[in-house]
Design an enzyme around this catalytic site. Structure first.
Site, PDB file in Angstrom:
ATOM      1  N   HIS A  26      25.437   6.317  32.491  1.00 23.52           N
ATOM      2  CA  HIS A  26      26.877   6.199  32.967  1.00 23.52           C
ATOM      3  C   HIS A  26      27.821   6.147  32.036  1.00 23.52           C
ATOM      4  CE1 HIS A  26      27.238   2.016  33.262  1.00 23.52           C
ATOM      5  NE2 HIS A  26      28.042   1.876  32.739  1.00 23.52           N
ATOM      6  N   ASP A  41      21.156   6.460  35.263  1.00 24.05           N
ATOM      7  CA  ASP A  41      22.024   5.861  34.192  1.00 24.05           C
ATOM      8  C   ASP A  41      20.803   5.401  33.288  1.00 24.05           C
ATOM      9  OD1 ASP A  41      23.127   3.271  33.187  1.00 24.05           O
ATOM     10  OD2 ASP A  41      25.185   3.499  34.653  1.00 24.05           O
ATOM     11  N   SER A  82      31.467  -0.034  35.198  1.00 25.77           N
ATOM     12  CA  SER A  82      30.455  -1.186  34.607  1.00 25.77           C
ATOM     13  C   SER A  82      31.045  -2.864  34.440  1.00 25.77           C
ATOM     14  CB  SER A  82      30.675  -0.103  32.976  1.00 25.77           C
ATOM     15  OG  SER A  82      29.505  -0.084  32.399  1.00 25.77           O
TER      16      SER A  82
END
Lengths: 250, 250
Positions: free
Chosen positions: B229, B197, B120
C-alpha cells in the site's frame, strides 16, 4: 551500517549490473530511496541500486553527531587516519571493499559491471572513488558534486583536518580536481549542476571543468537553469543519470 | 489550507491541463510531493499537478487529531453535516469549488481540462468526486482506493457517523460503489491495486469491479503482484496514471 538495495525485475533472469549511489551531507540511505524517484527507471533499465549511509553512526565518539560537515552524516568517503576517527570513519574502504563484498554475497549483482554516482558530498565521493580506482567502475556521474573540497573553507575546521591531519598533501587523494593531475576516468563523466544552487560557492564546478580540460578528461557538465541543491533537482535528472550508467553497463 | 502545485514547463507557452491528486489517511500535501516521483513525468506530459492536504487542521475542535480514520488527516473528501465538524470539515466543497477557484486565479491552468486521481482514501475521493460531477472531470484514476467505505467497519466508530450522522442513506453519495447505481464516468477508470496490500480487506476492489460491471462502467482494474500500500507502490505506477490522464487531457 544501514543500506538500501533496489533489485530490478531483470534479476530474475540473471545477474544485473550494480550502481552505487553516494548521498550528501546529513543524509542517510533513506533520502535517495524515498525522494529521488530512481527505482521506476532502474526497473526499466535493469540496474541494481545500492545506497549506503553517509557515515558510521553511534560509534560512541564524543561529539560525533554535533556538526553538519563532520562526523555522523559527513563521512566524506575517505579513510580517516587520525584518532579517534580512524577507528570507525573508513567510508572509502567501506564503499570500495566491504559493501561490494556484502552485495556480491547477498544479491544477484554482476560485480564486473559496477557504476557509481552521487549528490553533493556523495558526488565528491563518486568522483574521487572512480578516479582512484581507474578501470574498476565502468560508469560515473554526479549531481551538484563537491568538486574541490580542498578549496572549501568550512568553519570552524575543515573536516579533513580532523579526519586526515594537518598535512594537506594527504588530502589530495580525496579531492577530484587534485586527482585529475594524474588520474583519468576511462569514459565521459556526466555532471549536472543547478545554476540557482545556493551552495555553488562550495561546490566549484568550474574547477572541475578546468581540471578535466587540463587533463584531457571527457566531461559532460550541464548547468541546469533555475535548479537548486534539493532532491527535487536530483529527481529531475535522475533518469538521465541512470540512462548514462545503463549505456555503459548493459 | 496548505497545498502543493507543480507547474510544468509547457505553461510558459499557454494554459495547461490540471490534475488533482488526493492523498490518503494521515497524509499531507508533502507525501505525494516528496515520494511519488510524479513531477518528472508531469513535466514531460505538460500536466499541472495540484495536491491539497487531506483535511483542515488546527480547527480548535477538541480531539481533532486523536484518530487515524477521523479528523485531521482524514477528511474523506466529504462535506460534514454534523456539529462541530460541519463548520470546518468540508473537503468536498474545498476540492470541487474553493481549490479550483484558487488555482484558476493564481496559476496558468486550463480549467476546462481537469482530471482527478488519488491513493487509498484519496482514491475514494477521486472516484466519488468524479462520479458526482459527471462530465466535469475528463480523466479519472486511482491507486489502491477505498472503493466501498460503507462496507468498512472502522472502530470504534465509522468516520461517516460523526461527519454525516447515523442515517446511512446520506452516506451513499460518498461511496463509489453506491454512486455507480445511478452515476457513470464518461471514460475508462484506471485503478491499480497491489495484491500484497495489507489493507485490501478495507479497500474492496472486487466490489468496485462488480459495481462497474453492473453499471456498464468502463474500468481498467490492474491487480499488481507483490505490491503493498506504500508510496513505493504509488511511485511504481504513477507514470502510467499520468499518461492515462494526459491521453484524455492533452
Amino acid at each position: 551500517m544501514n543500506l538500501a538495495v533496489f533489485v530490478p525485475p531483470q534479476a530474475a533472469h540473471g545477474r544485473v549490473p550494480v550502481v552505487y549511489w553516494l548521498s550528501g551531507l546529513t543524509c542517510t540511505e533513506q533520502n535517495f530511496t524515498l525522494k529521488a524517484g530512481a527505482q521506476r527507471v532502474a526497473a526499466e533499465l535493469g540496474l541494481m541500486l545500492v545506497v549506503p549511509d553517509t557515515s558510521p553512526r553511534n560509534t560512541g565518539i564524543p561529539g560525533e553527531a554535533d556538526e553538519e560537515h563532520f562526523g555522523a552524516g559527513a563521512g566524506f568517503y575517505l579513510d580517516a587516519t587520525q584518532s579517534p576517527w580512524s577507528a570507525h570513519f573508513r567510508m572509502y574502504t567501506y564503499v570500495t571493499e566491504e559493501l561490494p563484498a556484502l552485495i556480491a554475497a547477498n544479491f544477484p549483482a554482476d560485480m564486473r559491471r559496477e557504476g557509481i554516482f552521487g549528490h553533493s558530498m556523495g558526488g565528491h565521493g563518486a568522483l574521487t572513488i572512480a578516479l582512484k580506482n581507474s578501470g574498476r567502475y565502468r560508469s560515473l556521474s554526479a549531481l551538484a558534486p563537491i568538486c574541490a573540497p580542498m578549496q572549501n573553507n568550512w568553519k570552524p575546521w575543515h573536516p579533513f583536518v580532523r579526519y586526515l591531519g594537518e598535512d594537506r598533501e594527504t588530502w589530495k587523494q580525496y579531492d577530484a580536481c587534485e586527482l585529475l593531475a594524474h588520474q583519468r576516468f576511462p569514459g565521459t563523466i556526466l555532471v549536472d549542476q543547478g545554476d540557482a544552487d545556493p551552495l555553488m560557492g562550495g561546490l566549484r564546478p568550474e574547477l572541475l571543468r578546468d581540471a578535466c580540460a587540463r587533463a584531457g578528461q571527457a566531461l559532460h557538465l550541464r548547468m541546469q537553469p533555475g535548479y537548486d541543491h534539493s532532491y527535487f533537482f536530483v529527481a529531475s535528472f535522475i533518469g538521465d543519470h541512470l540512462r548514462h550508467h545503463a549505456k555503459a553497463l548493459t
